[in-house]
Every structure is written in C-alpha cells, then in structure tokens.
Design an enzyme around this catalytic site. Structure first.
Site, PDB file in Angstrom:
ATOM      1  CG  HIS A  96      12.786 107.978 161.177  1.00 31.70           C
ATOM      2  ND1 HIS A  96      13.457 106.464 160.773  1.00 31.70           N
ATOM      3  CD2 HIS A  96      11.871 107.570 162.152  1.00 31.70           C
ATOM      4  CE1 HIS A  96      12.662 105.728 161.632  1.00 31.70           C
ATOM      5  NE2 HIS A  96      11.754 106.260 162.406  1.00 31.70           N
TER       6      HIS A  96
ATOM      7  CD  GLU B  43       7.032 105.806 166.532  1.00 35.69           C
ATOM      8  OE1 GLU B  43       6.043 106.603 166.557  1.00 35.69           O
ATOM      9  OE2 GLU B  43       7.279 105.472 165.160  1.00 35.69           O
TER      10      GLU B  43
END
Length: 243
Positions: free
Chosen positions: A23, A136
């Site tokens: 990201h 994550e």
C-alpha cells in the site's frame, strides 16, 4: 545465474503471474517510521493514505496503464483495510466516477476515509475482492484493525467483500500480537488458496509485514542471492513485484 537447486520446468498452464503491491504511504507510517511506538496511537485506527500516498497511487496507476498491465490482470485482491483498499481502487480502478453513469457503482465514494479524493469508477477495471488472509500483522496496533464490512461496503460499493465471514473484526486483538511464525503461516495459507483460483494474472494489494514474513518462507531451494532478493523488506510504497 548459477542455481544450486538446478533448473525446474513447469507447463505454462500450471503457472500464475502474481503482482504484489505494498500500500501507499498511510498516516501511521509518517510518525511510525520515526518512532515505532507511534503505531500504538489509537488515532491511527485503520489508517488512511496521506496526500503523498495518493501521489504514489497516481504514479503507479500511470505505470500500470502505460505498460498495458491493466489489460492483463484478471483479478485484484486487497487486504480489507482503508489504506490497502484506497491503494487498490486508486491503482486499478476506472476513471473518475460521474453520477450520469447510474448503472455503474463507484469503487470508492468521494472522500472515503477522509481522503479528500474524488469518487473512483468501477467502469472497465478488473474485479476487486477483499480478503482477510493478506492482512497486516494482527493485534495491538490500532492502525491494523479494520472497520466493519458494512461500513466498507458503503465507502467501496463495487468492491466484493463476500469472502469475509464476519462483519466486525474478530481477528485483531488489543492485547495479543500475532507472532512472526503465525503471520508467515497465514501468508502461505493465502498463497495456497490463491493457487485454487481460476485467474492466471492476479494483483495483491497488501502490507510490508505480510510480504516480508510470507516471502521469507520461500527461496530456500534457490541461489542465496535469489533468496535475499525475495525476502528483503519493501522499502518503497506501491512497489510492483512479479513472481
């Protein structure tokens, strides 16, 4: 390059091309890169992209389109967090959304996640699916806790959230941090699931921790230089990898 494990051959129809994208810069990264304890700040809950992050998204989008890659990708899978969803729709989504196309849902509504970004169209873009397995490192850090699926569906109407079983986040714990080994095992589970998909060219929009710990489990049968290249940390935001 000399490969200690020898040469391996696989029929093309048994292979997939996987593009791994970290990201773009999130608000938590700005202070977290200076002081790791900043990741404990509750103000960074489900952190969104910074203005620089959106610039990085735009730059990668230009590359994906100018290279023709956008026409090759069959599917985009994104971690269901604000920063990864914003990166996914910004890079792989259609042009700016207009209200006159009432039969086309936007991938992202205007100002989703306090982004000050316009709506993004789902017109002429690959399907984008959210999946929990590529999230994550779980636990303790508020920036890694997701919102409810119901809220995301309002902000990202054309993203497919059907793979997510629970509306609320039942994976993230405020007092238990997922171990590196658990994260790596989750990454391997994700890749094993990926091989069951029919799509041949897939983009994954995920996180640096997930990429690092997952990829370190691979390359043990390769030359040490290849192993090192596979498992290094993604130092830049929105970097494109091909496996």
């Amino acid at each position: 390059m000399d490969c200690g494990a020898g040469t391996c051959l696989f029929p093309l129809h048994r292979c997939k091309t996987i593009h791994l994208v970290r990201h773009a810069q999130g608000i938590h990264n700005v202070e977290g890169d200076k002081n790791y304890k900043a990741y404990l700040n509750p103000d960074y809950f489900d952190a969104h992209l910074t203005p620089l992050g959106w610039e990085q998204v735009d730059n990668l989008r230009k590359h994906v389109h100018s290279s023709g890659l956008i026409n090759k990708i069959d599917l985009v899978i994104a971690s269901p967090l604000m920063r990864t969803l914003q990166t996914a729709v910004g890079v792989f989504g259609g042009e700016g959304y207009t209200d006159d196309k009432t039969d086309v849902l936007p991938l992202m509504v205007a100002n989703a996640g306090n982004s000050f970004h316009g709506a993004i169209s789902s017109h002429n873009c690959p399907p984008i699916v959210a999946g929990e397995l590529c999230r994550e490192h779980l636990g303790v850090h508020p920036c890694d806790k997701r919102r409810s699926v119901s809220e995301y569906q309002f902000l990202f109407p054309a993203v497919d959230f059907s793979l997510i079983d629970s509306d609320e986040d039942v994976w993230w714990k405020d007092n238990v941090r997922e171990t590196k080994e658990e994260l790596a095992a989750r990454g391997v589970e994700f890749l094993n699931w990926l091989w069951t998909r029919k799509e041949k060219e897939i983009a994954i929009v995920t996180h640096s921790g997930f990429l690092f710990h997952t990829l370190t489990t691979f390359g043990n049968d390769c030359h040490p230089l290849v192993k090192k290249e596979i498992s290094k940390h993604a130092q830049f935001y929105s970097v494109l990898y091909i496996l």
